[in-house]
Design a protein around this motif. Structure first.
Motif, PDB file in Angstrom:
ATOM      1  N   SER A 167      -1.403   9.184   3.176  1.00  0.00           N
ATOM      2  CA  SER A 167      -1.420   7.847   3.746  1.00  0.00           C
ATOM      3  C   SER A 167      -2.737   7.192   3.339  1.00  0.00           C
ATOM      4  O   SER A 167      -3.429   7.682   2.450  1.00  0.00           O
ATOM      5  N   GLY A 168      -3.077   6.085   3.988  1.00  0.00           N
ATOM      6  CA  GLY A 168      -4.309   5.398   3.630  1.00  0.00           C
ATOM      7  C   GLY A 168      -4.120   4.491   2.432  1.00  0.00           C
ATOM      8  O   GLY A 168      -3.007   4.062   2.121  1.00  0.00           O
ATOM      9  N   THR A 169      -5.195   4.229   1.732  1.00  0.00           N
ATOM     10  CA  THR A 169      -5.167   3.325   0.584  1.00  0.00           C
ATOM     11  C   THR A 169      -5.412   4.085  -0.710  1.00  0.00           C
ATOM     12  O   THR A 169      -5.876   5.226  -0.697  1.00  0.00           O
ATOM     13  N   ILE A 170      -5.098   3.421  -1.818  1.00  0.00           N
ATOM     14  CA  ILE A 170      -5.424   3.983  -3.134  1.00  0.00           C
ATOM     15  C   ILE A 170      -6.892   3.662  -3.398  1.00  0.00           C
ATOM     16  O   ILE A 170      -7.272   2.490  -3.457  1.00  0.00           O
ATOM     17  N   PRO A 171      -7.750   4.662  -3.534  1.00  0.00           N
ATOM     18  CA  PRO A 171      -9.182   4.381  -3.695  1.00  0.00           C
ATOM     19  C   PRO A 171      -9.489   3.700  -5.024  1.00  0.00           C
ATOM     20  O   PRO A 171      -8.874   4.021  -6.049  1.00  0.00           O
TER      21      PRO A 171
ATOM     22  N   THR B  18      -0.943   2.214   2.079  1.00  0.00           N
ATOM     23  CA  THR B  18      -1.029   0.821   2.497  1.00  0.00           C
ATOM     24  C   THR B  18      -2.112   0.116   1.680  1.00  0.00           C
ATOM     25  O   THR B  18      -2.765   0.716   0.823  1.00  0.00           O
ATOM     26  N   GLY B  19      -2.308  -1.171   1.972  1.00  0.00           N
ATOM     27  CA  GLY B  19      -3.323  -1.932   1.266  1.00  0.00           C
ATOM     28  C   GLY B  19      -2.842  -2.408  -0.092  1.00  0.00           C
ATOM     29  O   GLY B  19      -1.650  -2.308  -0.430  1.00  0.00           O
ATOM     30  N   GLN B  20      -3.774  -2.892  -0.875  1.00  0.00           N
ATOM     31  CA  GLN B  20      -3.433  -3.436  -2.183  1.00  0.00           C
ATOM     32  C   GLN B  20      -3.605  -2.389  -3.282  1.00  0.00           C
ATOM     33  O   GLN B  20      -4.304  -1.388  -3.113  1.00  0.00           O
TER      34      GLN B  20
ATOM     35  N   ASN C 134       6.236   2.923  -0.987  1.00  0.00           N
ATOM     36  CA  ASN C 134       5.072   2.971  -0.123  1.00  0.00           C
ATOM     37  C   ASN C 134       5.065   1.693   0.715  1.00  0.00           C
ATOM     38  O   ASN C 134       6.096   1.032   0.854  1.00  0.00           O
ATOM     39  N   ARG C 135       3.928   1.321   1.252  1.00  0.00           N
ATOM     40  CA  ARG C 135       3.793   0.079   2.007  1.00  0.00           C
ATOM     41  C   ARG C 135       2.669  -0.776   1.426  1.00  0.00           C
ATOM     42  O   ARG C 135       1.877  -1.376   2.142  1.00  0.00           O
ATOM     43  N   LEU C 136       2.609  -0.800   0.117  1.00  0.00           N
ATOM     44  CA  LEU C 136       1.579  -1.566  -0.582  1.00  0.00           C
ATOM     45  C   LEU C 136       1.860  -3.058  -0.452  1.00  0.00           C
ATOM     46  O   LEU C 136       3.014  -3.497  -0.502  1.00  0.00           O
ATOM     47  N   VAL C 137       0.791  -3.840  -0.303  1.00  0.00           N
ATOM     48  CA  VAL C 137       0.926  -5.284  -0.114  1.00  0.00           C
ATOM     49  C   VAL C 137       0.092  -6.027  -1.150  1.00  0.00           C
ATOM     50  O   VAL C 137      -0.631  -5.422  -1.955  1.00  0.00           O
ATOM     51  N   GLY C 138       0.194  -7.347  -1.124  1.00  0.00           N
ATOM     52  CA  GLY C 138      -0.606  -8.174  -2.011  1.00  0.00           C
ATOM     53  C   GLY C 138       0.023  -8.342  -3.382  1.00  0.00           C
ATOM     54  O   GLY C 138       1.204  -8.063  -3.596  1.00  0.00           O
TER      55      GLY C 138
ATOM     56  N   GLU D 188       5.782  -3.849  -0.407  1.00  0.00           N
ATOM     57  CA  GLU D 188       5.737  -5.170   0.210  1.00  0.00           C
ATOM     58  C   GLU D 188       4.856  -6.097  -0.621  1.00  0.00           C
ATOM     59  O   GLU D 188       4.091  -6.914  -0.105  1.00  0.00           O
ATOM     60  N   LEU D 189       4.989  -5.976  -1.933  1.00  0.00           N
ATOM     61  CA  LEU D 189       4.181  -6.790  -2.846  1.00  0.00           C
ATOM     62  C   LEU D 189       4.685  -8.229  -2.857  1.00  0.00           C
ATOM     63  O   LEU D 189       5.850  -8.497  -2.569  1.00  0.00           O
TER      64      LEU D 189
END
Length: 392
Positions: free
Chosen positions: A279-283, A338-340, A359-363, A384-385
């Motif tokens: 989980s978390g973001t892609i660094p 999550t995150g961009q 995943n739940r990636l946005v932006g 969720e792009l």
């Protein structure tokens, strides 16, 4: 500058390995070979193989063909030309036929292989070992460079004896040769895993936390733990595996974020952490994966004899050493990220496949995603792009 120094240091270590491994044998070793018979099997190791065979049902007649005094001539067995010790045992089922599987005749695997103390290569993959535990005795095989137990119906936890008594970092080196001593005769502190370069436990029913004995596997290049029930977090000490080139842990029960230390692995060119693991973001530090930033990456001294299954667009294909250069892949699909998508991911210009689906990636999709001109497959679906697809 530090990176260049590290690269030079690794090259120097490799040269040292070559020098050590090509030292001619001493007179005493030559005499031992004469008295033992050139290429002749060592009797106690022949007995160990026969004891192992006695614990197996063998419908395909592989170990059943082991006859005669010279076990070095048996199918799947290879001995050192210099010492006569068994250094390779390959009982992989290559028939893709369940009826050809080796099957245990009892609840446990015979511990007799522990007598093969110079064994460097062990492949028992694609067999049926009745969901038995990996034998504790395997921990005594301290010279193993390659271990493949994939798709062999092993279950339970990895024996704790394989992970105890950890020592400090040890510089390792290895070269395919018939010499089963050389570097390893310089120290008596080698333990299981310390000289390992390839490990595949894929597609079993193994459980437990990330394998602790790998902390001492500083020379490891290939690691596949996929399709098991390992749990916990990906350890930060993975950064110590500076030679690691292939890492697959898909379809386990790991949790937590992508450890930033993982992006310190400059040799890593295949990373598969897919299927409900992280989980978390892609660094943004993903751009530090140096081997993914090189076009036409050429391996140096790479050791791999197992197939690597790569899943793209829902299709799985096996890649072998022959088409090794195609293995520049990043698969983070089917997680809870999550995150961009970080812009820095566009710096991985050597990528052939990138899978971030489900995943739940946005932006927005990074503007420079078009810089990844080597890409053959890009999957960003089921996120969720938003926004337009970049013109690049």
């Amino acid at each position: 500058m530090a990176a260049e120094f590290g690269h030079l240091a690794r090259r120097a270590a490799a040269i040292l390995c070559l020098l050590i491994f090509n030292v001619p044998p001493s007179d005493s070793r030559a005499q031992a070979r004469i008295s033992g018979g050139t290429g002749a099997c060592i009797s106690r190791e022949r007995d160990a193989l026969l004891s192992f065979k006695a614990g197996l049902l063998d419908p395909a007649g592989r170990p059943s063909s082991w006859q005669g005094e010279d076990c070095c001539r048996w199918k799947g067995v290879r001995c050192s030309n210099r010492t006569g010790h068994v250094v390779k045992l390959d009982l992989r089922n290559t028939n893709d036929d369940y009826n050809s599987n080796l099957i245990l005749s009892s609840d446990e695997m015979s511990p007799s292989l522990a007598a093969l103390q110079q064994l460097r290569y062990l492949d028992l993959s694609v067999n049926d070992f009745n969901n038995s535990n990996i034998p504790v005795s395997m921990g005594s095989l301290k010279n193993l460079r390659y271990l493949n137990l994939s798709s062999s119906v092993f279950g339970g936890k990895i024996p704790s004896q394989l992970g105890n008594n950890l020592t400090g970092d040890v510089v390792q080196c290895w070269k395919e040769s018939d010499d089963s001593s050389s570097v390893f005769s310089l120290s008596s502190s080698y333990q299981f895993g310390s000289s390992m370069m390839g490990l595949s436990l894929r597609n079993n029913d193994l459980s437990g936390e990330f394998l602790k004995f790998l902390q001492r596997a500083s020379a490891l290049q290939f690691l596949d733990l996929s399709y098991n029930r390992f749990f916990g977090t990906l350890p930060k000490w993975l950064e110590k595996m500076t030679w690691l080139r292939v890492l697959s842990v898909r379809s386990n029960m790991f949790s937590g974020d992508i450890p930033w230390n993982l992006t310190c692995l400059e040799s890593l060119h295949h990373l598969d952490i897919a299927s409900k693991i992280i989980s978390g973001t892609i660094p943004s530090s993903v751009s530090r994966l140096k081997a993914m930033k090189i076009i036409s990456y050429i391996p140096n001294g790479y050791f791999l004899e197992d197939n690597i299954p790569i899943t793209t667009k829902g299709q799985t294909r096996d890649y072998t050493f022959i088409n090794y250069d195609l293995l520049v892949n990043l698969d983070l699909s089917s997680n809870s990220l999550t995150g961009q998508i970080p812009e820095e991911i566009s710096l991985l210009i050597g990528l052939k496949n990138m899978n971030l689906t489900s995943n739940r990636l946005v932006g927005k999709v990074p503007n420079q995603i078009g810089d990844l001109k080597m890409l053959e497959s890009l999957d960003l679906s089921y996120n969720e792009l938003s926004g337009e697809i970049p013109s690049s």
